[in-house]
Design a protein around this motif. Sequence first.
Motif, PDB file in Angstrom:
ATOM      1  N   LEU A 141      43.486  -3.908  66.260  1.00  0.00           N
ATOM      2  CA  LEU A 141      44.382  -2.540  66.531  1.00  0.00           C
ATOM      3  C   LEU A 141      45.920  -2.833  65.886  1.00  0.00           C
ATOM      4  O   LEU A 141      46.424  -1.850  65.568  1.00  0.00           O
ATOM      5  N   LYS A 142      46.254  -4.195  65.813  1.00  0.00           N
ATOM      6  CA  LYS A 142      47.616  -4.397  65.294  1.00  0.00           C
ATOM      7  C   LYS A 142      47.680  -3.740  63.980  1.00  0.00           C
ATOM      8  O   LYS A 142      48.798  -3.474  63.544  1.00  0.00           O
TER       9      LYS A 142
ATOM     10  N   LYS B 202      51.594   4.749  67.729  1.00  0.00           N
ATOM     11  CA  LYS B 202      52.496   5.361  68.199  1.00  0.00           C
ATOM     12  C   LYS B 202      52.227   5.459  69.869  1.00  0.00           C
ATOM     13  O   LYS B 202      50.965   5.389  70.286  1.00  0.00           O
ATOM     14  N   SER B 203      53.284   5.064  70.697  1.00  0.00           N
ATOM     15  CA  SER B 203      53.003   5.417  72.099  1.00  0.00           C
ATOM     16  C   SER B 203      53.836   6.576  72.612  1.00  0.00           C
ATOM     17  O   SER B 203      54.885   7.002  72.095  1.00  0.00           O
TER      18      SER B 203
ATOM     19  N   SER C  74      37.185   1.174  66.917  1.00  0.00           N
ATOM     20  CA  SER C  74      37.634   1.004  65.724  1.00  0.00           C
ATOM     21  C   SER C  74      36.834   0.205  64.791  1.00  0.00           C
ATOM     22  O   SER C  74      36.749   0.605  63.648  1.00  0.00           O
ATOM     23  N   LYS C  75      36.488  -0.608  65.458  1.00  0.00           N
ATOM     24  CA  LYS C  75      35.710  -1.628  64.412  1.00  0.00           C
ATOM     25  C   LYS C  75      34.060  -1.035  63.962  1.00  0.00           C
ATOM     26  O   LYS C  75      34.067  -1.030  62.983  1.00  0.00           O
ATOM     27  N   GLU C  76      33.640  -0.286  65.320  1.00  0.00           N
ATOM     28  CA  GLU C  76      32.392   0.224  64.817  1.00  0.00           C
ATOM     29  C   GLU C  76      32.595   1.483  63.759  1.00  0.00           C
ATOM     30  O   GLU C  76      31.705   1.494  62.679  1.00  0.00           O
TER      31      GLU C  76
ATOM     32  N   LEU D  73      50.511  -4.784  76.369  1.00  0.00           N
ATOM     33  CA  LEU D  73      50.684  -4.562  75.030  1.00  0.00           C
ATOM     34  C   LEU D  73      51.092  -5.441  74.124  1.00  0.00           C
ATOM     35  O   LEU D  73      50.654  -5.347  72.751  1.00  0.00           O
ATOM     36  N   GLU D  74      51.488  -6.671  74.823  1.00  0.00           N
ATOM     37  CA  GLU D  74      51.634  -7.799  74.048  1.00  0.00           C
ATOM     38  C   GLU D  74      50.399  -8.575  73.498  1.00  0.00           C
ATOM     39  O   GLU D  74      50.413  -9.179  72.417  1.00  0.00           O
TER      40      GLU D  74
END
Length: 590
Positions: A263-264, A269-270, A216-218, A256-257
Motif C-alpha cells: 500500500l505504501k 490521500k487521507s 490491491s494485491k489481488e 498508519l506507520e
Amino acid sequence: MTDSTSYLFFTGKGGVGKTSLACATAVELADSGKTVLLVSTDPASNLKDVLESPVDENINSINGINNLFAININPEHAAEEYRNRVTQPLEGIATKDEINKIREDLSGACTTEIASFDEFSRFVSSESEGEKFDVIIFDTAPTGHTLRLLELPAAWSSFTDENPDGASCLGPTSALKSGKERYHLVVDRLRDRDLTTFYIVSRAEKASLKEASRTSKELKELGMSNQRLYINGVFKAIEKQDSLAIKIEEMANEQLETIPDNLKLLPSKSYPLLPYNVLGISKLRSLFNNELQKSISEKTISKLEVSTQVLKGIDQLVDELCMNQQNGLIMTMGKGGVGKTIAASAIAVLLAKKGFEVMLTTTDPAAHIQDFIEQLGEMPPTLTVERIDPKAETQRYMEKILLHKGKGQSEEAKKLIQEDLKSPCTEEVAVFHAFSKAISMAKRKFVVMDTAPTGHTLLLLDTAGSYHRDIMRNNLNAERLKTPYMYLQDPKLAKIILVSLPETTPMREAASLQDDLKRAGIKPYAWLINQSLSMLSGISDPLLRSRANAEIDVIHTIKSIHAERTYGIPFIAEKKLLPALLHEYYETSK
C-alpha cells in the motif's frame, strides 16, 4: 480529480466510507462540468440518503446537480432473477427437491456478485446508456475471485450445463444476460490505465488496512494496477485535555506507520473523521473542501447535546449464558473488523473465571485469539485455547472434491472446478467439517467459537444432502442422533452472538446475516455492540461527543427492530485490549 479516467471503482471493507467518497467524487466531477453516472451494487446501499435524492433501479437525475445521475443495482434482485433464469427451464423436468438444491447452490455471495457484475458490465461496455456519460463511478468493485472465474474459458463452455455440480458459483451460462465477448471487453477496459482507476478505501485500522492490502494485491495480479489509496476517518483530537481523544489519535498514527508495504507504493490521500454525517450535496462537497468542512463542523459542534447510552455489559451477557447451564456452544458472528475475536475471548475468560471448563477456538484465518490471550499474562486454569486451521482444512476438502469431480474431465474443466473452489463458501464448508468435532465437546463443557459459517453455507450443506443426510442415512440410531447442523438449530445448546459496531453499515450487514441464519432455522441469541463511545461518560472532545451522539439512533434501531437482547462493550483506547476490558469485572469478582 478533473482529469479522471472514464471508469472509477471504489472498494473496501464495509463501513470504511466507500459510498461517501464515491458520492463526493461524483459531485466534484459533476461540478467541474462532466456528465457523471454513479452506480451502486451494495446490498445495503444508502445512496438515496447520502445524495438526498430518489435513487432506484432506473437511472435518475440527482436533485440540485443537472449533470449527475445515479442508479442502484439491487444485488439481491439481480441474483433472484439469475436463479429464476437458471431454474425455469428445469420446471417439469427436475423434481422440486432438485430445483431447490440448485437454487440453494446459487444463494451464496459469489452468485450475488456475479449477477451484479452481469448487470453493471453493460455500463462499462457502453451497451446500456454508458456512452451518454463522461465518467461512470461504481460504489463497490467486484472481487478478484469473480473476475478470475469469468475469465476462464471453461466457464463459457458446455461444461457447466453438463456438470451442474462443477460450478456452484457461476451456474449455467445461459442465465447470464451478457455474452463472453462483452465480459472480455469489460475486463480489458478494467485493465486499461487510461480508462479505469480503482480507489481502495480503508480506515486507519489494522484489519481495514490488511483487507485493503489483499484487495490491491489481488487486483494487481489480474492486471488492474491503476490504483489509489484513500484512508478515511483519520481522527485528530480537538480537545487536548481529553485523554481518551489523545490516546485514539496516537493509536491511529501508530497504525498508519505500520501500513502494509504494497500500500505504501500507491498514491494516497487521507481524510479526517468528521463530527457530522456526510448526507446531502453540501456536506459531500465539504469532503474535498477544507473551508466548507470547518464551517459545517463548527455549526454541528456548537448545538451538540449528548446523552449517555445505557447498555448491559458483557459480564451480564456471560451471567445469562451460564445461567442453569454447565456446557454449550457459544459463537460470535459478524462481518470482519467488528470485534468478534475480542468478544469471544472476553466471554471465554469470564466463563473460565467462574470456574467452568471452557475451550476457546477460532476458525478465523487471521487467528488473533492467541494475541489477545497472551495479553493476559496468566490464563485461567480451566481455559484451553485451540485453533482450526482454515487453510489446511480447505486444502484437504479441495483435494477430495477435485478427486471426485475432476475425474475424467479435461484440464480446462479442472481449472474451472479449482477456481470455483476458491470461493468463500468452500472455506466455510471445509471449516464446518472440522468444527463439527468442537461442537461435540460442547456437550461436556462450554465451547466459545470465534467465527461461524453463514446461513447460506449451512443450508447448502443440508439441501445438497452432503453432511447431514449422509449421517442420518448411514447411522442405525438416527432417531437419537443430533447432527452438528441440528445442534446449531437448538437454542438451548447453541447460542449465537451477533457482533456489530454502533454504525449504520455494520448494523445493516449484521441484520442481513441474521436474516440469512433465520433462513437456515437458526435464531441468534443476542446482539453485542462493540466500541461504543455513547456508553462512556466524561468525554469532552467535541468530535468524540458528536460521534457518540450519532450512535444513539443506530443503537435504538438495533434494540427496537433487530435484537431481542442487546449488550455493549464501551470504546477502549488501549493496546492491551482484553485486560483493559476485563479489568473492572475482575475487580468486582474478587
